[in-house]
Design a protein around this motif. Structure first.
Motif, mmCIF file in Angstrom:
data_model
loop_
_atom_site.group_PDB
_atom_site.id
_atom_site.type_symbol
_atom_site.label_atom_id
_atom_site.label_comp_id
_atom_site.label_asym_id
_atom_site.label_seq_id
_atom_site.Cartn_x
_atom_site.Cartn_y
_atom_site.Cartn_z
ATOM 1 N N GLY A 333 1.139 -1.566 0.375
ATOM 2 C CA GLY A 333 0.467 0.019 0.179
ATOM 3 C C GLY A 333 0.911 1.772 0.032
ATOM 4 N N GLY A 334 2.045 0.973 0.711
ATOM 5 C CA GLY A 334 3.160 2.411 1.359
ATOM 6 C C GLY A 334 3.938 2.738 -0.510
ATOM 7 N N ALA A 335 3.925 1.575 -1.136
ATOM 8 C CA ALA A 335 4.609 1.729 -2.834
ATOM 9 C C ALA A 335 3.438 2.598 -3.781
ATOM 10 C CB ALA A 335 5.376 0.142 -2.656
ATOM 11 N N MET A 336 2.715 1.993 -3.518
ATOM 12 C CA MET A 336 1.131 2.392 -4.428
ATOM 13 C C MET A 336 1.252 3.517 -4.094
ATOM 14 S SD MET A 336 -0.764 -0.870 -5.271
ATOM 15 C CE MET A 336 -1.583 -0.356 -6.120
ATOM 16 N N ALA A 337 1.310 3.555 -3.304
ATOM 17 C CA ALA A 337 0.306 5.486 -2.314
ATOM 18 C C ALA A 337 2.036 6.394 -3.200
ATOM 19 C CB ALA A 337 0.514 5.364 -1.040
ATOM 20 N N SER A 338 3.050 5.930 -3.235
ATOM 21 C CA SER A 338 4.229 6.428 -3.693
ATOM 22 C C SER A 338 4.336 7.332 -5.183
ATOM 23 C CB SER A 338 5.378 6.177 -3.255
ATOM 24 O OG SER A 338 5.728 5.799 -1.659
ATOM 25 N N VAL A 339 4.123 5.619 -5.266
ATOM 26 C CA VAL A 339 3.389 5.643 -7.145
ATOM 27 C C VAL A 339 2.471 6.963 -7.448
ATOM 28 C CG1 VAL A 339 2.952 4.387 -9.278
ATOM 29 C CG2 VAL A 339 4.977 3.524 -7.869
ATOM 30 N N VAL A 340 1.350 6.280 -7.089
ATOM 31 C CA VAL A 340 0.015 7.414 -7.212
ATOM 32 C C VAL A 340 0.243 8.985 -7.110
ATOM 33 C CG1 VAL A 340 -2.331 7.713 -6.775
ATOM 34 C CG2 VAL A 340 -1.703 5.582 -6.801
ATOM 35 N N ASN A 341 0.957 9.041 -5.915
ATOM 36 C CA ASN A 341 1.165 10.467 -5.462
ATOM 37 C C ASN A 341 2.566 10.941 -6.225
ATOM 38 O OD1 ASN A 341 0.659 11.779 -3.483
ATOM 39 N ND2 ASN A 341 1.864 10.897 -1.897
ATOM 40 N N THR A 342 3.351 10.236 -7.101
ATOM 41 C CA THR A 342 4.405 10.957 -7.925
ATOM 42 C C THR A 342 3.890 11.000 -9.463
ATOM 43 O OG1 THR A 342 6.015 10.142 -6.803
ATOM 44 C CG2 THR A 342 6.658 10.484 -9.114
ATOM 45 N N VAL A 343 2.540 10.127 -10.065
ATOM 46 C CA VAL A 343 2.319 10.973 -11.555
ATOM 47 C C VAL A 343 1.045 11.808 -11.070
ATOM 48 C CG1 VAL A 343 0.099 9.580 -12.344
ATOM 49 C CG2 VAL A 343 2.177 8.196 -11.986
ATOM 50 N N GLU A 344 0.663 11.805 -9.416
ATOM 51 C CA GLU A 344 -0.763 13.132 -9.647
ATOM 52 C C GLU A 344 0.265 14.533 -9.663
ATOM 53 O OE1 GLU A 344 -4.026 14.284 -7.155
ATOM 54 O OE2 GLU A 344 -3.099 12.888 -6.640
ATOM 55 N N HIS A 345 0.865 14.782 -8.340
ATOM 56 C CA HIS A 345 1.086 15.473 -8.089
ATOM 57 C C HIS A 345 3.275 16.095 -9.018
ATOM 58 C CE1 HIS A 345 -1.509 16.338 -5.538
ATOM 59 N NE2 HIS A 345 -1.040 15.389 -4.634
ATOM 60 N N GLY A 346 3.834 15.013 -9.201
ATOM 61 C CA GLY A 346 4.930 15.145 -9.671
ATOM 62 C C GLY A 346 4.481 15.838 -11.318
ATOM 63 N N GLY A 347 3.466 14.466 -11.729
ATOM 64 C CA GLY A 347 2.848 14.945 -13.202
ATOM 65 C C GLY A 347 2.124 15.771 -13.274
ATOM 66 N N GLN A 348 1.769 16.941 -12.345
ATOM 67 C CA GLN A 348 1.086 17.942 -11.696
ATOM 68 C C GLN A 348 -0.054 17.459 -13.256
ATOM 69 O OE1 GLN A 348 3.400 21.143 -12.851
ATOM 70 N NE2 GLN A 348 5.072 21.250 -11.485
ATOM 71 N N VAL A 349 -1.387 16.957 -12.676
ATOM 72 C CA VAL A 349 -1.948 16.873 -13.446
ATOM 73 C C VAL A 349 -3.114 17.493 -13.466
ATOM 74 C CG1 VAL A 349 -4.454 14.833 -14.202
ATOM 75 C CG2 VAL A 349 -1.869 14.303 -13.204
#
Length: 426
Positions: A333-349
């Motif tokens: 869960g922690g690993a997937m949360a990091s990926v989702v975070n990076t896509v959303e805010h790192g990708g600046q959706v």
């Protein structure tokens, strides 16, 4: 003979002398008494002119001329003072706009830093919590297991809370809003400077500038609290609006006269451009905005949900009945949360959503600008047709020949899905 001539000369000279003396005595006149001439006292020149005008019947004409001179002089003075007042008001608006540009630039940089710092902090907390959950799953019973479990749970809970706040305010979208505000305020600033440079501005220019400043303040607010912040997940997606809204008018274009650079062909060309903007460009960017908004909603819900599940799993790590599954939930869960975070805010959706919404707003503004110009029935009040056509072409990233070609092809391809977009710039 000589003696006789001399005597004759003497006698003639003596006779002439006598004659001269007589003449002098006869021309001698007695002294006359000094004469005193008295004239009537005259009034001043202005009173004399008025008296003559009264006698001749011109007094009303003179008075009227004087009043006209006074009126024209005072009119020129009032006109000059009014013009100075309008210019002073426009310069005051320019100062306000400069302040707005500085404010939005500083706050935009701050919110962009929020996005970077919060993303880094949340990912670090999440990865640390997952690592502690993994260590707790392989450690024995006792104090170390309890400490690792509590630390992992607290870190996951903190990450969940920060993610909820971050997903609510969408810092990348906030930064994009401020960047748009800076660009649009600078654009307004240049337009006002051009108005001042071209000639005497009017009070209508001041009113329009005030309305545009207030419309920009409403479209891109600075505060985050008090319900002022723009809704980051709106129920309906519409183009961004940052200009003063006027009463909607029907598409009954008038004044198609060959005057002021406007011809029938140019009016028809502008009508076709309006149709292409409405059918293709605006609709396409609204569709993309809706798509990105759905993706952002899924990511915004998934991130806190995954960290919450991981926090729940970390509390059950080491229990005899759910020990293995609890560890899997906590770590994965922690690993997937990091990926989702990076896509959303790192990708600046959120920023992408705001960018598409602003693009749709730009096409909507251009469309309304063309319609309002064509709806002006008095052709002389419109902007010059050739200049207006050039501005439209530049805003769409096209040359004049390409713009005319697009207008000609749009009539044939009005119902065709492969119709060309109006803009080559966005």
């Amino acid at each position: 003979m000589t003696t006789l001539q001399a005597s004759n000369l003497l006698s003639s000279s003596s006779s002439s002398t006598c004659k001269c003396n007589v003449i002098k005595s006869t021309l001698h006149a007695p002294k006359l008494k000094s004469l005193r001439l008295s004239f009537p006292k005259l009034s001043s020149t202005n009173n004399l002119v008025e008296e003559l005008n009264i006698r001749n019947g011109y007094i009303s004409t003179t008075t009227t001329q004087q009043e006209m001179i006074k009126t024209s002089t005072s009119g020129r003075y009032e006109e000059g003072s009014s013009n100075l007042l309008v210019m002073a008001e426009l310069y005051a608006i320019l100062e306000t706009i400069s302040d707005r540009v500085e404010m939005h630039a500083n706050i935009g940089e701050q919110r962009n830093n929020w996005n970077t710092l919060l993303l880094t902090a949340i990912n670090t907390i999440t990865i640390t919590a997952a690592t502690m959950a993994g260590l707790a799953s392989i450690s024995g019973n006792g104090t170390p297991l309890l400490a690792l479990k509590l630390s992992s749970t607290l870190l996951y809970s903190a990450a969940t809370g920060l993610l909820v706040i971050m997903n609510k305010i969408q810092p990348s979208q906030l930064a994009e809003e401020q960047r748009n505000a800076v660009r649009l305020f600078k654009q307004l600033q240049k337009q006002i400077q051009t108005t001042l440079a071209l000639g005497s501005p009017t009070s209508m220019d001041v009113k329009n500038a005030m309305k545009r400043v207030l419309a920009l303040d409403k479209a891109y607010p600075l505060p985050l609290l008090g319900g002022v912040m723009l809704e980051k997940f709106p129920k309906t997606v519409e183009p961004a609006v940052w200009w003063p809204q006027q009463g909607r008018q029907g598409k009954q274009f008038g004044g198609e006269l060959n005057n002021n650079g406007w011809t029938t062909n140019l009016v028809d060309e502008m009508k076709e451009i309006v149709g292409v903007l409405e059918r293709k460009d605006t609709q396409e960017y609204v569709r993309l905005s809706k798509l990105i908004l759905k993706v952002n909603k899924v990511l915004a819900i998934s991130g806190p949900l995954l960290t919450g599940i991981a926090a729940l799993g970390s509390t059950l790590v080491g229990s005899p009945s759910h020990g293995s599954w609890a560890a899997v939930l906590a770590i994965v869960g922690g690993a997937m949360a990091s990926v989702v975070n990076t896509v959303e805010h790192g990708g600046q959706v959120g920023m992408v959503f705001e960018m598409y919404r602003s693009c749709a707003g730009s096409f909507q503004l251009l469309k309304e600008s063309i319609e309002s110009t064509l709806n002006e029935k008095v052709v002389e009040r419109r902007e010059n047709g050739e200049l207006f056509e050039m501005k439209v072409a530049l805003q769409l990233g096209r040359s004049l020949s390409e713009l005319r070609s697009l207008a000609g092809c749009s009539t044939i391809k009005a119902e065709d899905a492969s119709e060309e977009f109006a803009s080559k710039l966005l």
